[in-house]
Design an enzyme around this catalytic site. Structure first.
Site, PDB file in Angstrom:
ATOM      1  N   LEU A 107       0.773  -1.133  -0.207  1.00 50.82           N
ATOM      2  CA  LEU A 107       0.090  -0.070  -0.250  1.00 50.82           C
ATOM      3  C   LEU A 107       1.060   1.402  -0.212  1.00 50.82           C
ATOM      4  O   LEU A 107       0.034   2.188  -0.823  1.00 50.82           O
ATOM      5  CB  LEU A 107      -0.494  -0.209   0.952  1.00 50.82           C
ATOM      6  CG  LEU A 107      -1.761  -1.225   1.433  1.00 50.82           C
ATOM      7  CD1 LEU A 107      -3.153  -0.708   2.716  1.00 50.82           C
ATOM      8  CD2 LEU A 107      -2.813  -1.327  -0.067  1.00 50.82           C
ATOM      9  N   ASP A 161     -18.085  -3.527  19.111  1.00 49.82           N
ATOM     10  CA  ASP A 161     -18.378  -4.369  17.636  1.00 49.82           C
ATOM     11  C   ASP A 161     -19.509  -5.197  16.997  1.00 49.82           C
ATOM     12  O   ASP A 161     -18.963  -5.264  16.034  1.00 49.82           O
ATOM     13  CB  ASP A 161     -17.125  -5.485  18.678  1.00 49.82           C
ATOM     14  CG  ASP A 161     -16.641  -6.723  17.590  1.00 49.82           C
ATOM     15  OD1 ASP A 161     -16.420  -6.594  16.194  1.00 49.82           O
ATOM     16  OD2 ASP A 161     -16.870  -7.934  17.934  1.00 49.82           O
ATOM     17  N   HIS A 202     -24.260  -4.804  14.147  1.00 46.91           N
ATOM     18  CA  HIS A 202     -25.006  -5.796  14.024  1.00 46.91           C
ATOM     19  C   HIS A 202     -26.317  -6.360  14.563  1.00 46.91           C
ATOM     20  O   HIS A 202     -28.034  -6.103  14.483  1.00 46.91           O
ATOM     21  CB  HIS A 202     -25.005  -7.593  14.333  1.00 46.91           C
ATOM     22  CG  HIS A 202     -23.701  -7.347  13.912  1.00 46.91           C
ATOM     23  ND1 HIS A 202     -23.422  -7.655  12.473  1.00 46.91           N
ATOM     24  CD2 HIS A 202     -21.876  -8.308  14.102  1.00 46.91           C
ATOM     25  CE1 HIS A 202     -22.130  -7.675  12.106  1.00 46.91           C
ATOM     26  NE2 HIS A 202     -21.588  -8.016  12.639  1.00 46.91           N
TER      27      HIS A 202
END
Length: 485
Positions: free
Chosen positions: A91, A231, A236
């Site tokens: 990168l 997280d 979610h």
């Protein structure tokens, strides 16, 4: 159904764990099912000093073990790996992106860049792609977590948004691709039976649980700076909540669905920092036993600070301030090193107002809908029926929609569905920027309060978390599903 046209799928982080466990197995399953255009190519990108043959050997060793239960069809596998190319890329070297552009020059059709990397690399990769003109006529897939808080999330979105238009950006949340979540939409909006009941007059409470037996494994460094709230909850759990609670969309096109999800997220009742101890429980696992095996405490895991105050468990009471859901508590829960691996949505309907059949008919939870997302995907409706024999004695019975038994076709895994949607340009199951911002705004007061307060409550590995999580539900006259059973 085959993808609409040719494509080139460029996988950054091509030697990483996510690529081996999820992305390449999902692409293989789509290939084996004939869902990928014959001319489609996969270009894996990573820093490893490999040629194509070396990379394919790596794929053979690490991907096959993660293919679905049906196993490997060697003929299909051979034709699948024929699609794969490998480009070594650093990168930090601009010339490597020129090399990538040259490698893609002969490829036609849709171009997808999947960033299976850490979020700190999202912006540098996007800038480098733009510097060689690879951001045009392309789609980019961003894995979670997208930032650490609202500010960092906005910074990433701003930077990526300067290079790719919003309709080119696919923020992935694999729970939205799970079959039962899709079936939840079908049940609600395709059946007159459920929609009239899906409101505060008939629903007493809703639980959404994502529980894991695993600990942090080899992700201690990452997890200790993240925690369960960032997280799992911010993405979610709040996404599942928005699917459960959304209003019927005008159609199933991408913006109609996401507009309704956004309305739910914006209707979440803000949490007053003074009330956080009443509506939010955080925990951290200590040593314990799971299925007969002793497991260590979180604070002794590799990469974790010994005095860590990072939560590995979160339970929340959430309210939605709108006409449909006012007064209905939504209980969200997630954690590591819990007693079982399960993800499920539990809709508890209110008891009948009066019963001539005895106290059983007045029991809370007598009518309940359970949507199991993992490990065995199914939908189960509980109701009361008379027991055989003398007298009017009632017992709980259930009606099952077990997908593997009812439908003969094999189920599509979440990543398989979502990757096909990216290739075909379908955005409905991906998170729009304004959704993400609304979720971060709601979560941030909890993050800030926890950062300023003491340590999480301890719980033994192999249990269902701190006792305070059960006490929170008990205050509302209910309990978690496994406690009732």
């Amino acid at each position: 159904m085959q993808t609409d046209s040719s494509f080139t799928f460029v996988l950054f982080g091509g030697t990483g764990d996510l690529s081996m466990r999820k992305i390449l197995p999902a692409l293989y399953e789509a290939h084996r099912a004939g869902m990928l255009a014959a001319s489609g190519k996969i270009v894996a990108v990573a820093r490893h000093e490999e040629d194509r043959a070396g990379y394919l050997q790596w794929v053979n060793e690490h991907v096959k073990a993660h293919v679905a239960k049906s196993g490997i069809d060697e003929g299909a596998w051979a034709s699948f790996v024929d699609r794969i190319e490998y480009v070594k890329l650093d990168l930090g070297k601009a010339e490597d992106f020129v090399k990538l552009r040259d490698a893609l020059q002969d490829q036609s059709g849709t171009r997808v860049f999947y960033l299976a990397t850490g979020p700190s690399l999202f912006v540098p990769i996007c800038h480098a792609l733009a510097s060689v003109g690879l951001n045009e006529n392309a789609r980019i897939v961003l894995e979670k977590p997208l930032g650490y808080d609202l500010r960092s999330s906005n910074a990433i979105n701003d930077a990526v948004g300067e290079i790719f238009a919003e309709e080119q950006i696919y923020r992935i949340d694999h729970y939205l691709g799970k079959e039962p979540v899709q079936n939840l939409l079908a049940l609600r909006f395709g059946n007159a039976l459920f929609e009239p009941l899906w409101r505060r007059e008939w629903v007493e409470s809703i639980q959404i649980t994502i529980a894991e037996e695993l600990g942090v494994e080899a992700r201690g460094d990452f997890y200790d700076n993240t925690g369960a709230l960032r997280d799992m909850v911010q993405n979610h759990l709040l996404q599942l909540l928005s699917i459960v609670a959304m209003e019927p969309p005008h159609s199933m096109d991408s913006d109609s669905v996401r507009d309704e999800k956004l309305r739910v997220l914006r209707a979440l009742k803000p949490i007053d920092p003074r009330d956080i101890s009443k509506v939010a429980v955080r925990g951290q696992y200590h040593a314990g036993v799971i299925r007969g095996t002793s497991v260590p405490a979180y604070a002794t895991e590799s990469g974790v600070k010994t005095d860590s105050a990072t939560e590995t468990f979160v339970a929340l009471k959430v309210e939605i301030e709108n006409w449909r859901w006012a007064g209905v508590p939504f209980f969200l829960r997630t954690g590591k090193r819990l007693a079982d691996r399960v993800a499920e949505i539990v809709v508890n309907f209110r008891a009948v107002p009066h019963s001539a059949l005895g106290a059983s008919a007045l029991r809370a939870g007598a009518n309940r809908l359970v949507i199991r997302l993992q490990p065995n995907e199914m939908i189960r409706l509980y109701c009361l029926a008379k027991k055989p024999g003398e007298g009017m004695n009632l017992s709980s019975v259930h009606l099952d929609l077990a997908f593997d038994q009812f439908f003969k076709e094999g189920q599509m895994e979440a990543y398989q569905r979502l990757l096909l949607d990216v290739i075909n340009g379908r955005l409905a199951l991906f998170v729009r920027r304004d959704e993400q911002e609304a979720a971060w705004k709601w979560v941030e007061p909890i993050l800030n309060e926890w950062a300023a307060s003491g340590k999480p409550k301890p719980y033994a590995a192999g249990t269902w978390g701190p006792a305070a999580a059960s006490a929170m539900l008990a205050q509302h006259g209910t309990c978690w599903l496994e406690e009732e059973n």
